[in-house]
Scaffold this active site. Structure first.
Site, PDB file in Angstrom:
ATOM      1  N   ASP A  42     -12.591 -37.538  -6.789  1.00 52.44           N
ATOM      2  CA  ASP A  42     -11.432 -36.392  -7.209  1.00 52.44           C
ATOM      3  C   ASP A  42     -12.171 -35.029  -7.164  1.00 52.44           C
ATOM      4  O   ASP A  42     -11.682 -34.059  -7.689  1.00 52.44           O
ATOM      5  CB  ASP A  42     -11.165 -36.646  -8.715  1.00 52.44           C
ATOM      6  CG  ASP A  42     -11.945 -36.733  -9.613  1.00 52.44           C
ATOM      7  OD1 ASP A  42     -13.418 -36.196  -9.539  1.00 52.44           O
ATOM      8  OD2 ASP A  42     -11.834 -37.611 -10.535  1.00 52.44           O
TER       9      ASP A  42
ATOM     10  N   ASP B 210      -7.340 -38.130 -11.502  1.00 51.25           N
ATOM     11  CA  ASP B 210      -8.555 -38.759 -12.116  1.00 51.25           C
ATOM     12  C   ASP B 210      -8.768 -40.090 -11.450  1.00 51.25           C
ATOM     13  O   ASP B 210      -7.855 -41.133 -11.621  1.00 51.25           O
ATOM     14  CB  ASP B 210      -8.513 -38.901 -13.461  1.00 51.25           C
ATOM     15  CG  ASP B 210     -10.003 -39.117 -14.103  1.00 51.25           C
ATOM     16  OD1 ASP B 210     -10.940 -38.729 -13.734  1.00 51.25           O
ATOM     17  OD2 ASP B 210     -10.005 -39.791 -15.089  1.00 51.25           O
TER      18      ASP B 210
ATOM     19  N   GLU C 129     -15.495 -42.939 -12.533  1.00 51.14           N
ATOM     20  CA  GLU C 129     -16.784 -42.226 -12.571  1.00 51.14           C
ATOM     21  C   GLU C 129     -17.716 -42.913 -11.923  1.00 51.14           C
ATOM     22  O   GLU C 129     -17.942 -44.216 -11.896  1.00 51.14           O
ATOM     23  CB  GLU C 129     -17.340 -41.897 -13.811  1.00 51.14           C
ATOM     24  CG  GLU C 129     -16.409 -40.979 -14.859  1.00 51.14           C
ATOM     25  CD  GLU C 129     -16.291 -39.607 -14.312  1.00 51.14           C
ATOM     26  OE1 GLU C 129     -16.906 -39.118 -13.584  1.00 51.14           O
ATOM     27  OE2 GLU C 129     -15.339 -38.868 -14.946  1.00 51.14           O
TER      28      GLU C 129
END
Length: 208
Positions: free
Chosen positions: A77, A96, A99
């Site tokens: 992102d 989003d 991670e």
């Protein structure tokens, strides 16, 4: 007399922010500065107040596209691009992904897939940015924008494919929220990628 006027000005500022608490900083500060231009005694106070919010780039609500060139893909992102002769980090609005490069955070499921897909989408493509009507920068100084590759919005593609969730919804930067929520509903109903794991996607992010 000047002291009384100053106190009144402070009260006015307080009431303004209390009543308009749901608006964006850019919008509120723009209105305050407009008032200050007509009421001299407020001018300096408004200037002081504005400085406390830091430097905020205002937008005019245009859907114009701004051409950029790719420097690198940070993750699913976030991109680094050349924009107006400077290298800038772009955080895609309203989206989003898991991670993959966040310090102190293990690589999350589907993070690498989202990052790799982003690389595929932007490689050798004409990239453009579109800003919304609110703040143009986040607290980290990154530009907030809708990003297009050959005219196709990256947010919609990644959400539609189940590699991202709709997130970080801060009005008034919500121009395409409805479209992206529809794309998310399709991905969720189809059990695609991040939606294939029960309980993985939450309102606060992704849970292993």
């Amino acid at each position: 007399m000047k002291k009384i006027a100053s106190i009144a000005a402070v009260v006015l500022l307080f009431m303004f922010f209390a009543v308009n608490g749901s608006g964006g900083t850019t919008t509120k500060m723009g209105l305050l500065q407009s008032v200050g231009s007509h009421i001299p005694i407020l001018s300096s106070l408004i200037g002081d107040t504005a400085s406390k919010f830091g430097s905020v780039t205002q937008t005019n609500g245009s859907t114009d596209k701004n051409a950029v060139t790719l420097v690198k893909v940070v993750d699913g992102d976030t991109l680094k691009v050349n924009y107006q002769g400077q290298e800038k980090t772009i955080r895609l609005l309203l989206m989003d992904t898991p991670e993959s490069v966040k310090p102190g955070t293990p690589v999350q499921p589907f993070a690498k897939e989202a990052s790799d897909r982003m690389k595929q989408l932007v490689w050798n493509k004409a990239l453009t940015l579109e800003f919304d009507v609110g703040e143009r920068n986040d607290k980290y100084g990154r530009l907030l924008a809708y990003v297009y590759a050959d005219g196709v919005m990256l947010q919609k593609t990644l959400i539609q494919e189940g590699l991202a969730r709709v997130a970080y919804v801060y009005p008034p930067n919500t121009r395409y929220l409805s479209d992206l929520e529809k794309a998310q509903a399709e991905a969720k109903n189809g059990g695609k990628k991040i939606w294939s794991r029960a309980g993985y996607v939450t309102s606060k992010g992704f849970q292993p």
